[in-house]
Motif scaffolding. Structure first.
Motif, PDB file in Angstrom:
ATOM      1  N   ASP A   1       0.675  -1.075  -0.082  1.00  0.00           N
ATOM      2  CA  ASP A   1      -0.012  -0.132   0.174  1.00  0.00           C
ATOM      3  C   ASP A   1       0.733   1.301  -0.129  1.00  0.00           C
ATOM      4  O   ASP A   1       2.024   1.274   0.678  1.00  0.00           O
ATOM      5  N   VAL A   2       0.316   2.268  -0.723  1.00  0.00           N
ATOM      6  CA  VAL A   2       0.821   3.539  -0.448  1.00  0.00           C
ATOM      7  C   VAL A   2       0.021   4.343   0.113  1.00  0.00           C
ATOM      8  O   VAL A   2      -1.074   4.632  -0.190  1.00  0.00           O
ATOM      9  N   PRO A   3       0.263   4.896   1.248  1.00  0.00           N
ATOM     10  CA  PRO A   3      -0.326   5.769   2.177  1.00  0.00           C
ATOM     11  C   PRO A   3      -1.128   7.021   1.485  1.00  0.00           C
ATOM     12  O   PRO A   3      -0.408   7.438   0.426  1.00  0.00           O
ATOM     13  N   ALA A   4      -2.264   7.309   1.689  1.00  0.00           N
ATOM     14  CA  ALA A   4      -2.885   8.441   0.934  1.00  0.00           C
ATOM     15  C   ALA A   4      -2.388   9.727   1.109  1.00  0.00           C
ATOM     16  O   ALA A   4      -2.137  10.477   0.210  1.00  0.00           O
ATOM     17  N   ASP A   5      -1.591  10.124   2.319  1.00  0.00           N
ATOM     18  CA  ASP A   5      -0.830  11.212   2.486  1.00  0.00           C
ATOM     19  C   ASP A   5       0.372  11.204   1.403  1.00  0.00           C
ATOM     20  O   ASP A   5       0.922  12.419   1.111  1.00  0.00           O
ATOM     21  N   VAL A   6       1.010  10.068   1.293  1.00  0.00           N
ATOM     22  CA  VAL A   6       2.165   9.948   0.500  1.00  0.00           C
ATOM     23  C   VAL A   6       1.739  10.235  -0.918  1.00  0.00           C
ATOM     24  O   VAL A   6       2.264  10.897  -1.745  1.00  0.00           O
ATOM     25  N   ARG A   7       0.622   9.428  -1.442  1.00  0.00           N
ATOM     26  CA  ARG A   7       0.221   9.814  -2.605  1.00  0.00           C
ATOM     27  C   ARG A   7      -0.095  11.223  -2.992  1.00  0.00           C
ATOM     28  O   ARG A   7       0.219  11.887  -4.000  1.00  0.00           O
ATOM     29  N   GLU A   8      -0.622  11.782  -1.907  1.00  0.00           N
ATOM     30  CA  GLU A   8      -1.217  13.272  -2.175  1.00  0.00           C
ATOM     31  C   GLU A   8       0.113  14.148  -2.203  1.00  0.00           C
ATOM     32  O   GLU A   8       0.095  14.911  -3.069  1.00  0.00           O
ATOM     33  N   ARG A   9       1.080  13.815  -1.378  1.00  0.00           N
ATOM     34  CA  ARG A   9       2.299  14.580  -1.407  1.00  0.00           C
ATOM     35  C   ARG A   9       3.053  14.535  -2.832  1.00  0.00           C
ATOM     36  O   ARG A   9       3.589  15.418  -3.370  1.00  0.00           O
ATOM     37  N   PHE A  10       3.051  13.112  -3.159  1.00  0.00           N
ATOM     38  CA  PHE A  10       3.750  12.968  -4.626  1.00  0.00           C
ATOM     39  C   PHE A  10       2.993  13.698  -5.609  1.00  0.00           C
ATOM     40  O   PHE A  10       3.559  14.336  -6.355  1.00  0.00           O
ATOM     41  N   ASN A  11       1.663  13.548  -5.696  1.00  0.00           N
ATOM     42  CA  ASN A  11       0.899  14.364  -6.963  1.00  0.00           C
ATOM     43  C   ASN A  11       0.823  15.815  -6.755  1.00  0.00           C
ATOM     44  O   ASN A  11       0.900  16.296  -7.762  1.00  0.00           O
ATOM     45  N   ARG A  12       0.796  16.255  -5.453  1.00  0.00           N
ATOM     46  CA  ARG A  12       0.852  17.724  -5.243  1.00  0.00           C
ATOM     47  C   ARG A  12       2.400  18.452  -5.642  1.00  0.00           C
ATOM     48  O   ARG A  12       2.296  19.322  -6.375  1.00  0.00           O
ATOM     49  N   THR A  13       3.459  17.607  -5.478  1.00  0.00           N
ATOM     50  CA  THR A  13       4.722  18.116  -5.828  1.00  0.00           C
ATOM     51  C   THR A  13       4.954  18.180  -7.378  1.00  0.00           C
ATOM     52  O   THR A  13       5.464  19.045  -7.949  1.00  0.00           O
ATOM     53  N   LEU A  14       4.294  17.020  -8.019  1.00  0.00           N
ATOM     54  CA  LEU A  14       3.990  16.774  -9.352  1.00  0.00           C
ATOM     55  C   LEU A  14       3.299  18.114 -10.107  1.00  0.00           C
ATOM     56  O   LEU A  14       3.767  18.659 -11.217  1.00  0.00           O
ATOM     57  N   ALA A  15       2.516  18.714  -9.292  1.00  0.00           N
ATOM     58  CA  ALA A  15       1.602  19.632 -10.005  1.00  0.00           C
ATOM     59  C   ALA A  15       1.847  21.035  -9.548  1.00  0.00           C
ATOM     60  O   ALA A  15       1.362  22.002 -10.175  1.00  0.00           O
ATOM     61  N   THR A  16       3.029  21.203  -8.793  1.00  0.00           N
ATOM     62  CA  THR A  16       3.288  22.453  -8.346  1.00  0.00           C
ATOM     63  C   THR A  16       4.452  23.054  -9.056  1.00  0.00           C
ATOM     64  O   THR A  16       5.538  22.167  -9.025  1.00  0.00           O
ATOM     65  N   PRO A  17       4.459  24.268  -9.389  1.00  0.00           N
ATOM     66  CA  PRO A  17       5.616  24.695 -10.006  1.00  0.00           C
ATOM     67  C   PRO A  17       6.993  24.952  -9.231  1.00  0.00           C
ATOM     68  O   PRO A  17       6.803  25.027  -7.849  1.00  0.00           O
ATOM     69  N   GLY A  18       8.145  24.940  -9.628  1.00  0.00           N
ATOM     70  CA  GLY A  18       9.394  25.082  -8.826  1.00  0.00           C
ATOM     71  C   GLY A  18       9.995  23.822  -8.808  1.00  0.00           C
ATOM     72  O   GLY A  18      11.332  23.697  -8.315  1.00  0.00           O
ATOM     73  N   GLY A  19       9.403  22.595  -9.186  1.00  0.00           N
ATOM     74  CA  GLY A  19      10.172  21.242  -9.047  1.00  0.00           C
ATOM     75  C   GLY A  19      10.446  20.990 -10.549  1.00  0.00           C
ATOM     76  O   GLY A  19      10.466  21.579 -11.528  1.00  0.00           O
ATOM     77  N   TYR A  20      11.140  19.626 -10.756  1.00  0.00           N
ATOM     78  CA  TYR A  20      11.757  19.278 -11.904  1.00  0.00           C
ATOM     79  C   TYR A  20      11.260  17.541 -12.049  1.00  0.00           C
ATOM     80  O   TYR A  20      11.360  16.861 -10.907  1.00  0.00           O
ATOM     81  N   VAL A  21      11.072  17.166 -13.375  1.00  0.00           N
ATOM     82  CA  VAL A  21      10.575  15.878 -13.464  1.00  0.00           C
ATOM     83  C   VAL A  21      11.450  15.206 -14.773  1.00  0.00           C
ATOM     84  O   VAL A  21      11.910  15.782 -15.472  1.00  0.00           O
ATOM     85  N   ALA A  22      11.864  13.862 -14.708  1.00  0.00           N
ATOM     86  CA  ALA A  22      12.395  13.265 -15.634  1.00  0.00           C
ATOM     87  C   ALA A  22      11.989  11.707 -15.544  1.00  0.00           C
ATOM     88  O   ALA A  22      11.592  11.183 -14.749  1.00  0.00           O
ATOM     89  N   HIS A  23      12.031  11.031 -16.747  1.00  0.00           N
ATOM     90  CA  HIS A  23      11.838   9.913 -16.856  1.00  0.00           C
ATOM     91  C   HIS A  23      13.098   8.809 -17.176  1.00  0.00           C
ATOM     92  O   HIS A  23      14.240   9.494 -17.811  1.00  0.00           O
TER      93      HIS A  23
END
Length: 202
Positions: A158-180
């Motif tokens: 399981d991935v706890p709801a607060d961890v999922r929310e933090r992941f998805n919030r970080t992904l949607a917030t300007p100022g961060g970076y993503v790579a694949h």
């Protein structure tokens, strides 16, 4: 080899020697030469050494998902499932790391240039996963957003709801970076939150 590595190696060799000559004879010799307390300490250390070595290997494996130039040493959350023997087999994982202040300041100052250089350095050294296509958040792509579980075949964590929310919030917030990257990995770096997130599947 580190001091820790030498200690574990010596304990493993002592365990092998004890198995060869017989544990009763080995510990009897230690008892006669050093006494009860040193014998018990040695026995405990020998029994613990494989566990310590395994935990060390698993920790290093988890850190290998992040470019070394980020200087990450602390894992704040881990949910993984693996099929087969140990880390490195068929697995899926979600890991959250603490981004050190020095790396966060470099990212805030140099942005994509620093992250691209960090990735090139890891690739040249053969360390870490091979990430490409760094982009600023908000972002989307394979493996995003994260679901409620990480699974390999029928085994799930399981991935706890607060961890999922933090992941998805970080992904949607300007100022961060993503790579694949390979194999099926996504890395999210947030200097503002001092956070690195890796979601991988292989």
């Amino acid at each position: 080899m580190t001091v820790f590595g030498w200690i574990v190696l010596c304990l493993v060799l002592a365990l092998l020697y004890a198995l060869i000559v017989g544990t009763e004879r080995f510990f009897g010799l230690v008892y006669r030469k050093a006494g009860m307390v040193p014998m018990l300490l040695l026995a405990g250390a020998i029994l613990a050494s494989p566990v310590l070595a395994w935990n060390r290997y698993a920790h290093r494996h988890a850190l290998s998902h992040v470019p070394a130039a980020l200087g990450v040493t602390t894992i704040s959350f881990e949910a993984t499932e693996a099929m087969g023997f140990g880390p490195g087999g068929s697995e899926e994982g979600l890991l959250l790391y603490v981004l050190p202040d020095a790396a966060a300041r470099r990212i805030e100052r140099d942005g994509l240039a620093f992250l691209q250089e960090a990735t090139r350095a890891s690739r040249a050294d053969g360390r870490g996963l091979d990430y490409w296509g760094w982009q600023a958040t908000p972002a989307s792509g394979p493996g995003l957003p994260i679901g409620p579980e990480v699974c390999v075949y029928d085994a799930c964590s399981d991935v706890p709801a607060d961890v999922r929310e933090r992941f998805n919030r970080t992904l949607a917030t300007p100022g961060g970076y993503v790579a694949h990257g390979r194999p099926g990995a996504t890395i999210v770096v947030s200097p503002a939150e001092r956070l690195v997130i890796v979601h991988y599947q292989k």
